[in-house]
Scaffold this motif. Structure first.
Motif, short mmCIF file in Angstrom:
data_model
loop_
_atom_site.label_atom_id
_atom_site.label_comp_id
_atom_site.label_asym_id
_atom_site.label_seq_id
_atom_site.Cartn_x
_atom_site.Cartn_y
_atom_site.Cartn_z
N LEU A 1 -2.33 16.67 -5.11
CA LEU A 1 -2.33 18.03 -5.65
C LEU A 1 -1.03 18.79 -5.40
O LEU A 1 -0.86 19.90 -5.88
CB LEU A 1 -3.54 18.81 -5.12
N TRP A 2 -0.11 18.19 -4.65
CA TRP A 2 1.23 18.76 -4.46
C TRP A 2 2.24 18.02 -5.34
O TRP A 2 3.43 18.16 -5.18
CB TRP A 2 1.64 18.71 -2.99
N GLU A 3 1.71 17.18 -6.25
CA GLU A 3 2.49 16.43 -7.22
C GLU A 3 3.45 15.42 -6.59
O GLU A 3 4.57 15.22 -7.06
CB GLU A 3 3.23 17.38 -8.17
N THR A 4 3.01 14.81 -5.51
CA THR A 4 3.73 13.69 -4.91
C THR A 4 2.82 12.46 -4.97
O THR A 4 1.59 12.59 -4.93
CB THR A 4 4.14 13.97 -3.45
N ALA A 5 3.43 11.30 -5.07
CA ALA A 5 2.65 10.08 -5.25
C ALA A 5 1.82 9.75 -4.01
O ALA A 5 2.30 9.87 -2.87
CB ALA A 5 3.59 8.91 -5.55
N TYR A 6 0.56 9.36 -4.25
CA TYR A 6 -0.22 8.77 -3.16
C TYR A 6 0.50 7.51 -2.71
O TYR A 6 1.11 6.81 -3.52
CB TYR A 6 -1.63 8.41 -3.64
N ARG A 7 0.42 7.21 -1.43
CA ARG A 7 1.10 6.03 -0.87
C ARG A 7 0.08 5.09 -0.25
O ARG A 7 -0.99 5.51 0.16
CB ARG A 7 2.12 6.47 0.19
N PHE A 8 0.48 3.83 -0.16
CA PHE A 8 -0.36 2.81 0.46
C PHE A 8 0.55 1.94 1.31
O PHE A 8 1.44 1.26 0.79
CB PHE A 8 -1.07 1.99 -0.62
N ASP A 9 0.37 2.00 2.63
CA ASP A 9 1.26 1.27 3.51
C ASP A 9 0.55 0.88 4.80
O ASP A 9 -0.65 1.09 4.96
CB ASP A 9 2.52 2.08 3.79
N TRP A 10 1.31 0.31 5.71
CA TRP A 10 0.79 -0.05 7.03
C TRP A 10 1.13 1.06 8.00
O TRP A 10 2.23 1.59 7.99
CB TRP A 10 1.44 -1.35 7.52
N ALA A 11 0.20 1.41 8.86
CA ALA A 11 0.45 2.38 9.92
C ALA A 11 -0.25 1.87 11.17
O ALA A 11 -1.46 1.71 11.18
CB ALA A 11 -0.07 3.76 9.55
N THR A 12 0.52 1.59 12.18
CA THR A 12 0.01 1.06 13.45
C THR A 12 -0.98 -0.09 13.24
O THR A 12 -2.06 -0.12 13.82
CB THR A 12 -0.63 2.16 14.33
N GLY A 13 -0.60 -1.03 12.37
CA GLY A 13 -1.37 -2.25 12.20
C GLY A 13 -2.58 -2.16 11.28
O GLY A 13 -3.34 -3.11 11.18
N VAL A 14 -2.79 -1.02 10.62
CA VAL A 14 -3.91 -0.90 9.68
C VAL A 14 -3.38 -0.44 8.33
O VAL A 14 -2.33 0.19 8.23
CB VAL A 14 -4.99 0.10 10.19
N LYS A 15 -4.15 -0.77 7.27
CA LYS A 15 -3.79 -0.33 5.92
C LYS A 15 -4.21 1.13 5.77
O LYS A 15 -5.35 1.48 6.09
CB LYS A 15 -4.51 -1.17 4.87
N VAL A 16 -3.29 1.95 5.27
CA VAL A 16 -3.55 3.38 5.16
C VAL A 16 -3.14 3.87 3.77
O VAL A 16 -2.03 3.62 3.32
CB VAL A 16 -2.78 4.18 6.23
N MET A 17 -4.07 4.58 3.11
CA MET A 17 -3.74 5.33 1.91
C MET A 17 -3.44 6.74 2.38
O MET A 17 -4.15 7.27 3.23
CB MET A 17 -4.91 5.33 0.94
N ARG A 18 -2.39 7.34 1.80
CA ARG A 18 -2.00 8.65 2.30
C ARG A 18 -1.43 9.56 1.23
O ARG A 18 -0.94 9.10 0.21
CB ARG A 18 -1.01 8.54 3.45
N SER A 19 -1.52 10.84 1.52
CA SER A 19 -0.83 11.90 0.79
C SER A 19 0.12 12.52 1.81
O SER A 19 -0.24 12.67 2.98
CB SER A 19 -1.83 12.95 0.31
N VAL A 20 1.32 12.88 1.37
CA VAL A 20 2.27 13.48 2.31
C VAL A 20 1.92 14.92 2.66
O VAL A 20 2.51 15.51 3.55
CB VAL A 20 3.72 13.37 1.82
N GLY A 21 0.94 15.49 1.96
CA GLY A 21 0.43 16.80 2.33
C GLY A 21 1.28 17.96 1.86
O GLY A 21 2.22 17.79 1.07
N PRO A 22 0.95 19.16 2.33
CA PRO A 22 1.57 20.39 1.84
C PRO A 22 3.09 20.44 2.00
O PRO A 22 3.77 21.04 1.18
CB PRO A 22 0.91 21.49 2.66
N ASP A 23 3.64 19.81 3.03
CA ASP A 23 5.10 19.90 3.21
C ASP A 23 5.86 18.91 2.33
O ASP A 23 7.07 18.97 2.24
CB ASP A 23 5.50 19.75 4.67
N ARG A 24 5.13 18.00 1.69
CA ARG A 24 5.70 17.02 0.75
C ARG A 24 6.70 16.07 1.41
O ARG A 24 7.52 15.45 0.74
CB ARG A 24 6.34 17.70 -0.45
N LEU A 25 6.63 15.93 2.74
CA LEU A 25 7.52 15.04 3.47
C LEU A 25 6.70 13.99 4.21
O LEU A 25 5.72 14.35 4.87
CB LEU A 25 8.37 15.82 4.48
#
Length: 135
Positions: A89-113
């Protein structure tokens, strides 16, 4: 809970708060809070779809393959108002990556970083919205 029911509450809250002295800042905070709830819901639905597709041995994207992940999100989810479903909803791409050994889908959130995943407590610069998949 249907996140679509939050929109009228947001409009009412925004209109009421908009008259306050610090209206624009408060309105932005309220709007971002509602967006966080809606994005958490979307990520939760995507994670459930991913886990289901994996169990059914359907084609699923691999972490780090942003182009394929975005295409998969567009196939799985429809966004209202002509919005690209692969964008939060902040018009940034959803991401799919590894974080501390697990698969994580993420949004960069309100700061867009990109940054660390947010927990239940607010911390400066920590606002990424994350959903673990494949538990």
């Amino acid at each position: 809970m249907n996140p679509g029911r939050l929109i009228p509450a947001l409009l009412l809250t925004t209109g009421t708060v908009g008259a306050a002295k610090k209206g624009p800042e408060v309105v932005a905070k309220v709007t971002d809070t509602v967006k966080v709830v809606l994005v958490r819901y979307e990520l939760s639905q995507l994670a459930q779809t991913y886990d289901r597709d994996a169990l059914l041995k359907l084609p699923i994207p691999k972490p780090g393959d942003q182009e394929r992940f975005s295409a998969w999100v567009r196939e799985c989810m429809r966004a209202g108002g002509g919005r690209d479903a692969a964008l939060d909803l902040w018009e940034t791409a959803y991401r799919f990556d590894w974080a501390t050994g697990v698969k994580v889908m993420r949004s960069v959130g309100p700061d867009r970083l990109p940054g660390p995943c947010a927990g239940n407590q607010e911390a400066e610069g920590v606002d990424d919205i994350c959903e673990v998949v494949g538990r």
